[in-house]
Design a protein around this motif. Structure first.
Motif, PDB file in Angstrom:
ATOM      1  N   TRP A  27     -12.429   3.627  23.922  1.00 63.51           N
ATOM      2  CA  TRP A  27     -12.708   4.735  24.837  1.00 63.51           C
ATOM      3  C   TRP A  27     -13.244   5.955  24.098  1.00 63.51           C
ATOM      4  O   TRP A  27     -14.076   6.684  24.622  1.00 63.51           O
ATOM      5  CB  TRP A  27     -11.487   5.077  25.688  1.00 63.51           C
ATOM      6  N   GLU A  28     -12.806   6.179  22.863  1.00 61.90           N
ATOM      7  CA  GLU A  28     -13.299   7.328  22.109  1.00 61.90           C
ATOM      8  C   GLU A  28     -14.772   7.149  21.751  1.00 61.90           C
ATOM      9  O   GLU A  28     -15.553   8.102  21.803  1.00 61.90           O
ATOM     10  CB  GLU A  28     -12.454   7.547  20.855  1.00 61.90           C
ATOM     11  N   VAL A  73      -2.997   1.344  29.699  1.00 57.06           N
ATOM     12  CA  VAL A  73      -4.055   0.356  29.476  1.00 57.06           C
ATOM     13  C   VAL A  73      -3.426  -1.007  29.209  1.00 57.06           C
ATOM     14  O   VAL A  73      -3.868  -2.033  29.747  1.00 57.06           O
ATOM     15  CB  VAL A  73      -4.974   0.758  28.298  1.00 57.06           C
ATOM     16  N   TYR A 114      -7.153   6.502  31.444  1.00 58.34           N
ATOM     17  CA  TYR A 114      -6.838   5.261  32.155  1.00 58.34           C
ATOM     18  C   TYR A 114      -5.636   5.534  33.037  1.00 58.34           C
ATOM     19  O   TYR A 114      -4.546   5.812  32.560  1.00 58.34           O
ATOM     20  CB  TYR A 114      -6.530   4.116  31.181  1.00 58.34           C
ATOM     21  N   TYR A 133     -13.461   9.194  34.640  1.00 55.40           N
ATOM     22  CA  TYR A 133     -14.415   9.866  33.767  1.00 55.40           C
ATOM     23  C   TYR A 133     -14.480  11.351  34.124  1.00 55.40           C
ATOM     24  O   TYR A 133     -14.626  11.700  35.300  1.00 55.40           O
ATOM     25  CB  TYR A 133     -15.808   9.244  33.916  1.00 55.40           C
ATOM     26  N   GLU A 151     -16.880   5.424  23.506  1.00 52.35           N
ATOM     27  CA  GLU A 151     -17.603   5.601  24.768  1.00 52.35           C
ATOM     28  C   GLU A 151     -17.780   7.097  25.074  1.00 52.35           C
ATOM     29  O   GLU A 151     -18.866   7.528  25.472  1.00 52.35           O
ATOM     30  CB  GLU A 151     -16.856   4.909  25.904  1.00 52.35           C
ATOM     31  N   GLN A 152     -16.733   7.877  24.872  1.00 53.13           N
ATOM     32  CA  GLN A 152     -16.826   9.328  25.065  1.00 53.13           C
ATOM     33  C   GLN A 152     -17.890   9.923  24.160  1.00 53.13           C
ATOM     34  O   GLN A 152     -18.701  10.745  24.593  1.00 53.13           O
ATOM     35  CB  GLN A 152     -15.473   9.993  24.760  1.00 53.13           C
ATOM     36  N   VAL A 169     -11.513  -2.097  25.650  1.00 51.97           N
ATOM     37  CA  VAL A 169     -10.473  -1.186  26.141  1.00 51.97           C
ATOM     38  C   VAL A 169      -9.976  -0.231  25.065  1.00 51.97           C
ATOM     39  O   VAL A 169      -9.442   0.819  25.387  1.00 51.97           O
ATOM     40  CB  VAL A 169      -9.277  -1.955  26.758  1.00 51.97           C
ATOM     41  N   LEU A 171     -12.129  10.245  28.950  1.00 52.46           N
ATOM     42  CA  LEU A 171     -11.709   9.154  29.810  1.00 52.46           C
ATOM     43  C   LEU A 171     -10.193   9.120  29.854  1.00 52.46           C
ATOM     44  O   LEU A 171      -9.526   9.367  28.851  1.00 52.46           O
ATOM     45  CB  LEU A 171     -12.202   7.808  29.265  1.00 52.46           C
ATOM     46  N   TYR A 209     -10.415   3.387  34.600  1.00 50.05           N
ATOM     47  CA  TYR A 209     -10.673   4.600  33.840  1.00 50.05           C
ATOM     48  C   TYR A 209     -11.272   5.666  34.756  1.00 50.05           C
ATOM     49  O   TYR A 209     -12.132   5.375  35.581  1.00 50.05           O
ATOM     50  CB  TYR A 209     -11.666   4.345  32.693  1.00 50.05           C
TER      51      TYR A 209
END
Length: 177
Positions: free
Chosen positions: A15-16, A116, A57, A88, A18-19, A12, A55, A86
């Motif tokens: 997220w950065e 979050v 949340y 996208y 994942e981006q 969680v 992203l 989340y």
């Protein structure tokens, strides 16, 4: 149409990362299509392009989904999907100065982080305190070695994720002051 599926896990607080992962895949010619259960990322072959992925949340956004998506569309963001709270979004870097984000300041990012916490970390804390910790203590007391080790690993992972969450939250909060 050529497709590709990858399996990646992001916590969680990642997220950065994942981006950045989705952006890098697009630069390599793989456009993100959707994310499905068990962290399966689905892509289709495309022309390599620099595309910014963001992203947000917002588990409560479901109640006002149309307005929520329209808010981002008005700023040029393409809505892709929701997954585990989340949302996208993506936007071509050529439409931005290259560093555009859906959060215009640290206060907005901090609010997302608080969402979050309420939506994910707090329920996990309740499960942890009511189920996992007593189960671990009971397994240790009854000498169930294998079960105790498995529960210990789960408890350790949770403590690690919770500590990372708190660290990131405090870092954002202090940056906002």
């Amino acid at each position: 149409m050529e497709t590709k599926t990858t399996v990646k896990f992001f916590s969680v607080v990642d997220w950065e990362k994942e981006q950045d992962y989705l952006r890098e895949m697009h630069r390599r010619g793989w456009k993100f299509v959707r994310l499905t259960a068990l962290c399966f990322y689905h892509f289709v072959k495309c022309e390599p392009e620099d595309v910014i992925y963001q992203l947000d949340y917002n588990a409560d956004g479901v109640e006002h989904k149309e307005e929520y998506v329209q808010l981002f569309a008005d700023c040029g963001w393409e809505y892709l999907q929701d997954y585990m709270g989340y949302s996208y979004f993506r936007k071509s870097a050529s439409q931005t100065d290259g560093a555009e984000e859906i959060f215009c300041d640290d206060a907005s990012r901090l609010q997302m982080f608080e969402r979050v916490g309420r939506g994910r970390m707090l329920p996990l804390l309740v499960i942890f305190l009511c189920v996992m910790l007593p189960g671990l203590l009971r397994s240790i007391a009854q000498g169930e070695g294998v079960l105790a080790v498995m529960l210990g690993i789960i408890v350790g992972l949770y403590i690690y994720l919770f500590a990372r969450f708190l660290f990131c939250y405090r870092r954002l909060r202090d940056r906002d002051k």
